[in-house]
Design a protein around this motif. Structure first.
Motif, mmCIF file in Angstrom:
data_model
loop_
_atom_site.group_PDB
_atom_site.id
_atom_site.type_symbol
_atom_site.label_atom_id
_atom_site.label_comp_id
_atom_site.label_asym_id
_atom_site.label_seq_id
_atom_site.Cartn_x
_atom_site.Cartn_y
_atom_site.Cartn_z
ATOM 1 N N GLN A 1 7.751 12.104 2.768
ATOM 2 C CA GLN A 1 8.540 11.663 1.739
ATOM 3 C C GLN A 1 7.584 11.845 0.551
ATOM 4 O O GLN A 1 6.629 10.990 0.533
ATOM 5 C CB GLN A 1 9.393 10.453 1.385
ATOM 6 C CG GLN A 1 10.087 10.171 0.723
ATOM 7 C CD GLN A 1 11.245 11.198 0.203
ATOM 8 O OE1 GLN A 1 12.249 11.562 1.044
ATOM 9 N NE2 GLN A 1 11.367 11.843 -0.879
ATOM 10 N N ARG A 2 7.659 12.318 -0.504
ATOM 11 C CA ARG A 2 7.058 12.404 -1.753
ATOM 12 C C ARG A 2 7.585 11.558 -2.668
ATOM 13 O O ARG A 2 8.863 11.625 -3.077
ATOM 14 C CB ARG A 2 6.691 13.944 -2.525
ATOM 15 C CG ARG A 2 5.965 14.755 -1.455
ATOM 16 C CD ARG A 2 5.654 16.150 -2.552
ATOM 17 N NE ARG A 2 4.847 16.751 -1.352
ATOM 18 C CZ ARG A 2 3.515 16.780 -1.510
ATOM 19 N NH1 ARG A 2 2.917 15.788 -2.180
ATOM 20 N NH2 ARG A 2 2.678 17.501 -0.738
ATOM 21 N N LEU A 3 6.743 10.246 -3.057
ATOM 22 C CA LEU A 3 7.597 9.288 -3.826
ATOM 23 C C LEU A 3 7.560 9.637 -5.286
ATOM 24 O O LEU A 3 8.805 9.218 -5.950
ATOM 25 C CB LEU A 3 6.700 7.966 -3.533
ATOM 26 C CG LEU A 3 6.671 7.448 -2.273
ATOM 27 C CD1 LEU A 3 5.701 6.256 -2.319
ATOM 28 C CD2 LEU A 3 7.920 7.325 -1.579
ATOM 29 N N ALA B 1 2.658 10.205 -1.306
ATOM 30 C CA ALA B 1 3.437 10.750 -0.340
ATOM 31 C C ALA B 1 3.349 9.725 0.939
ATOM 32 O O ALA B 1 2.385 9.406 1.120
ATOM 33 C CB ALA B 1 3.244 12.038 0.029
ATOM 34 N N LEU B 2 4.379 9.807 1.603
ATOM 35 C CA LEU B 2 4.243 8.952 2.864
ATOM 36 C C LEU B 2 4.587 10.004 3.967
ATOM 37 O O LEU B 2 5.486 10.763 3.886
ATOM 38 C CB LEU B 2 5.461 8.010 2.798
ATOM 39 C CG LEU B 2 5.326 6.709 1.870
ATOM 40 C CD1 LEU B 2 6.293 5.784 2.018
ATOM 41 C CD2 LEU B 2 3.960 5.940 2.142
ATOM 42 N N THR C 1 0.864 -1.257 0.122
ATOM 43 C CA THR C 1 -0.119 0.004 0.155
ATOM 44 C C THR C 1 0.860 1.271 -0.099
ATOM 45 O O THR C 1 0.428 2.339 -0.486
ATOM 46 C CB THR C 1 -1.032 0.016 1.271
ATOM 47 O OG1 THR C 1 -1.553 -1.248 1.137
ATOM 48 C CG2 THR C 1 -2.013 1.188 1.326
ATOM 49 N N MET C 2 2.051 1.237 0.689
ATOM 50 C CA MET C 2 2.944 2.448 0.732
ATOM 51 C C MET C 2 3.474 2.598 -0.532
ATOM 52 O O MET C 2 3.821 3.743 -1.084
ATOM 53 C CB MET C 2 3.912 2.118 1.734
ATOM 54 C CG MET C 2 3.635 1.851 3.130
ATOM 55 S SD MET C 2 5.075 1.709 4.352
ATOM 56 C CE MET C 2 4.060 1.210 5.876
ATOM 57 N N GLU C 3 3.703 1.431 -1.500
ATOM 58 C CA GLU C 3 4.330 1.866 -2.562
ATOM 59 C C GLU C 3 3.511 2.428 -3.588
ATOM 60 O O GLU C 3 4.148 2.983 -4.541
ATOM 61 C CB GLU C 3 4.575 0.308 -3.226
ATOM 62 C CG GLU C 3 5.618 -0.559 -2.435
ATOM 63 C CD GLU C 3 6.239 -1.905 -2.712
ATOM 64 O OE1 GLU C 3 5.442 -2.286 -3.803
ATOM 65 O OE2 GLU C 3 7.075 -2.289 -2.548
#
Length: 670
Positions: free
Chosen positions: A662-664, A645-646, A639-641
């Protein structure tokens, strides 16, 4: 009364039969005292009592016939106080005491006005006889027996209490003596054990003393031998030293003999070693001798202490034996006292039971007499109450007549004679006036004779109508106007409320229609989306939303039917935890698609899903993110992938939480 009489011996039963229930009465000195006592009993509701009224000579005692030699008037056999003697003469009027029934029959045949009483308590008169078995005691005898039994019972109770107290003390002394005996036996056993231990220790100490004595003798022998060797070595040393001095003083005659010198040196060394050993042996012997002397002193002190302890133990054993003998003697005495106490208690219990039986019999007789007295008193009270009621009724009637006279004079100014003359029962009663709206009858009504029942009936009706009308109110018109205005105001308010109620009902109907329309549209959209979402999350499965009451859309409920692939069940309660969680997610996604929102917050909705179902859910997340913003709280790496943004919360070394972001998308482009 029986308590203040002194009767000649043998005539108690006769006098008791002649007195009857008066023997159980109370003596007073005057009629006033008797009346006061009766009034007090009535006020206190304390029952009934017989009272003998004393006083001066108020009763005639003349005219008593003379008696034969075998008869004696009962009043002459009784001694009583002067205050009650006149009343006693009246109670025993013409009552003569004879020896037996034959004499009584002869006396009654001679004098019919005389009542004969035998010494056994049989009473015989011209028209009345009373008697029976002589085994039944008289009232005076019963009273005396009861008093004697009470005194004996009190004395026996006191003696029983004293004996019980003595028994308690003896039991306590016995227990104390037994405790002392047990303690003495315990101490004796302990002393025997200590004596055995001391004897064993003395044996060990004796063996040690004998060993020490033998060692001392051996050391003395060794010391003597060492001293002898020391003396020999000392003499040899002196001889050698003399020879050395002589050799040194002698003139040199040539080269000395080295062999002799070496021999002397060797002998000197041997002698010194022997001296050293002798000195060591002497020192060792002295040390061991001092140690043995100290050990011997210690053993002597221990032996003395043990002898003292044995003497004390012997004395304690003798004392315990004496105390045991005393305790056994006290125990035997307590057994004797207890047996005597038991016999005394049995005798006292038997006497008390006999006294209780006699008292029970007397109380039963007394209850019978009191019951008959209460019956007679009840009849008297009934007669007295009836007389009082009649008197009260007459008094009340007289008061009502006086009140009527006073009322007629006050209200109408008519005295009693004029009232009777004009309105008496012999006068005709005029007809009642016509009521409003009533017409004169044909023929017209005439006066009628006075009938009390009819006139009382008309009076009650008139009084009832008058009470209904009440008093004349001079402010009735003003009150009517105010009430009419108030009624008009309330009527207008009521009409406004009714109109408002109709308007509210109309608004509620419109709201219900709107709610029903919105709910129906929303349900159809959500049901359509749920079928699609469920099929995507459960490939090969079927799911739908069902209304519990389709006829009433405002009160209906919504059920979820879910059938995963390969299963026939539809109820959610029969699904596994992951299937129920995924079904709930399907329902939420259907709501999101049917009624989109700018953003959604999802808190670990995929926690119970496996990787396959999680991948399907992430595909739906991708579709939702095209039109809405998703804020997802998760621990799943996949789900994080897929996130843009995290934001993570971590604890620093100083214990303060810190937010990491962190903006992926930017990281991937960089």
């Amino acid at each position: 009364v029986a308590a203040i009489l002194t009767i000649e011996p043998g005539a108690e039963a006769a006098v008791a039969a002649a007195l009857g229930s008066a023997a159980d009465a109370v003596a007073v000195d005057s009629v006033d005292s008797a009346v006061a006592a009766l009034n007090q009993l009535k006020r206190d509701d304390a029952g009934r009592a017989g009272i003998l009224v004393g006083g001066g000579e108020r009763y005639g005692s003349t005219g008593w016939p003379s008696l034969p030699a075998y008869a004696t008037y009962a009043v002459d056999l009784v001694q009583a106080p002067e205050q009650v003697r006149p009343a006693l003469r009246l109670l025993l009027e013409r009552v003569a005491v004879v020896a037996g029934l034959d004499e009584a029959r002869s006396l009654v045949a001679i004098e019919a006005t005389v009542t004969a009483v035998t010494r056994d308590g049989d009473l015989l008169g011209a028209a009345f006889a009373q008697g029976g078995s002589s085994h039944v005691p008289s009232f005076l005898e019963i009273q005396a027996a009861v008093d004697e039994a009470k005194e004996h019972l009190v004395a026996t109770t006191h003696r029983s209490e004293r004996l019980r107290f003595s028994l308690t003390q003896a039991t306590a002394a016995e227990q104390e003596s037994q405790d002392r005996v047990d303690g003495a036996l315990v101490r004796l056993h302990e002393s025997d054990a200590r004596l055995s231990a001391v004897a064993e220790q003395l044996g060990q100490l004796g063996s040690a003393a004998r060993s020490a004595a033998a060692e001392a003798d051996r050391l003395r022998t060794a010391i003597a031998a060492a001293v002898h060797r020391y003396d020999e070595a000392q003499s040899t040393l002196d001889e050698l030293q003399g020879r050395l001095v002589a050799a040194q003083e002698a003139p040199e005659v040539g080269e000395p003999d080295t062999a002799a010198r070496d021999q002397c040196a060797a002998e000197l060394i041997v002698t010194r070693e022997a001296e050293t050993e002798a000195r060591l042996a002497v020192r060792t012997g002295e040390e061991r001798a001092r140690a043995l002397h100290g050990r011997a002193d210690q053993l002597e002190r221990a032996a003395h202490d043990e002898r003292v302890a044995r003497e004390q133990a012997r004395q304690l054993a003798a004392r315990a034996e004496r105390e045991a003998k005393v305790a056994r003697a006290v125990l035997r005495a307590c057994d004797v006292v207890a047996s005597r106490l038991d016999r005394s208690l049995q005798l006292a219990t038997a006497a008390r039971a006999a006294a209780d039986h006699g008292r029970t019999v007397l109380e039963a007789e007394l209850l019978d007499v009191r019951a008959s007295s209460r019956g007679i008193a009840g009849e008297l009270e009934q007669l007295t109450d009836s007389v009082h009621r009649d008197e009260v009724a007459r008094t009340e009637q007289r008061l009502r007549i006086e009140q009527i006279e006073a009322r007629a004079m006050e209200e109408f100014g008519v005295d009693l004679d004029a009232l009777i003359a004009e309105y008496g029962p012999d006068q005709l009663v005029p007809p009642l006036p016509l009521a409003p709206g009533e017409e004169e009858s044909d023929p017209p009504r005439e006066s009628v004779p006075f009938v009390r029942a009819e006139q009382e009936k008309q009076l009650k009706g008139a009084e009832r109508n008058l009470a209904i009308l009440g008093k004349v109110n001079p402010l009735a018109l003003e009150e009517f106007s105010a009430t009419e205005e108030r009624h008009q105001f309330l009527t207008e308010q009521l009409e406004d409320l009714k109109k408002t109620k109709r308007d509210l009902y109309e608004i509620v109907r419109e709201v219900d229609l709107r709610v029903e329309q919105v709910f129906t549209e929303a349900y159809r959209d959500v049901a359509r989306e749920f079928v699609d979402v469920f099929a995507r999350l459960f490939p090969g499965g079927e799911g739908q939303l069902v209304l519990t009451d389709p006829s009433d859309m405002l009160a209906t409920g919504v059920d979820i039917e879910a059938r995963p692939p390969g299963k026939k069940i539809k109820r959610l309660s029969l699904l596994s935890g992951g299937e129920r969680s995924l079904t709930a997610v399907a329902f939420l996604i259907a709501l999101f698609k049917a009624r989109p929102s700018p953003f959604y917050v999802l808190d670990e909705v995929e926690a119970a899903l496996d990787d396959t179902n999680l991948g399907r859910l992430l595909d739906i997340y991708e579709e939702l993110r095209e039109n809405s913003q998703l804020i997802i709280i998760t621990h799943q790496k996949r789900t994080m992938e897929v996130a843009d943004a995290l934001y993570g919360v971590s604890m620093r070394g100083d214990g303060v939480s810190a937010v990491i972001s962190q903006r992926l998308r930017e990281a991937e482009s960089a």
